[in-house]
Design an enzyme around this catalytic site. Structure first.
Site, PDB file in Angstrom:
ATOM      1  CG  LEU A 132       2.788   1.876   0.565  1.00  0.00           C
ATOM      2  CD1 LEU A 132       1.809   1.400  -0.464  1.00  0.00           C
ATOM      3  CD2 LEU A 132       2.657   1.107   1.838  1.00  0.00           C
ATOM      4  CG  HIS A 133       4.867   7.666   1.113  1.00  0.00           C
ATOM      5  ND1 HIS A 133       5.525   7.224  -0.027  1.00  0.00           N
ATOM      6  CD2 HIS A 133       4.428   8.906   0.819  1.00  0.00           C
ATOM      7  CE1 HIS A 133       5.487   8.162  -0.952  1.00  0.00           C
ATOM      8  NE2 HIS A 133       4.810   9.202  -0.465  1.00  0.00           N
ATOM      9  CD  GLN A 134      -2.981   5.205   4.634  1.00  0.00           C
ATOM     10  OE1 GLN A 134      -3.430   4.574   3.688  1.00  0.00           O
ATOM     11  NE2 GLN A 134      -3.303   4.958   5.888  1.00  0.00           N
TER      12      GLN A 134
END
Length: 182
Positions: A132-134
């Site tokens: 996950l990465h924003q």
């Protein structure tokens, strides 16, 4: 015009990008935490990994293939694919670091706005779906022109190492802790 006379079959012109099929098929993408760039980056120096800030549970890093200058990602240290699998502490710090990233990029570059978000899963467009990465992508009026749209070229006014240094220098030592609004 019809397909038979060499013209488009509809009112829409089409741009063909057959090289994207390799991306769609997942060629060259990491398959586990042993080759996941988001797992490898924290072991690097900040300069080599393009890390702007390190927190307790997440870190802020420049995107190696940015959409715009100053395109940051906020990434949990833990190799986790889905937002719903983050701990409460990870969610809180992810949000606080994203806010700090926006403030710092605005201060350093005068960004007019941001696209902020994450793609959950390969079918949603995640380039690295297993970790996950924003994204926090700064935007300016007129930043999309013929170069990226037709020329398939991004115009970045600065090399990544210089952008990283500017942002890291402006980053507060301790971003505000998440908590109830005053």
């Amino acid at each position: 015009m019809t397909a038979g006379d060499g013209g488009p079959t509809s009112v829409f012109e089409q741009l063909w990008t057959p090289y994207r099929m390799a991306y769609i098929k997942g060629e060259g993408k990491p398959t586990g935490d042993h080759d996941c760039p988001f797992c490898l980056i924290p072991a690097m120096t900040d300069e080599d990994g393009l890390i702007v800030s390190r927190g307790e549970t997440v870190f802020a890093v420049l995107n190696l293939f940015p959409y715009n200058a100053g395109h940051l990602m906020v990434v949990p240290y833990r190799h986790v694919a889905d937002y719903t699998d983050l701990t409460t502490a990870e969610v809180a710090e992810l949000g606080a670091v994203t806010q700090t990233a926006m403030r710092v990029v605005r201060e350093v570059s005068g960004a007019h706005g941001f696209n902020v978000g994450m793609n959950q899963g390969a079918v949603a467009g995640a380039g690295i779906a297993d970790h996950l990465h924003q994204h926090a992508v700064p935007r300016w009026g007129g930043d999309t022109n013929f170069m990226p749209v037709l020329g398939l070229t991004r115009v970045l006014p600065q090399v990544l190492a210089e952008t990283r240094q500017l942002l890291a220098d402006a980053w507060p030592d301790h971003p505000p802790a998440p908590g109830p609004a005053a």
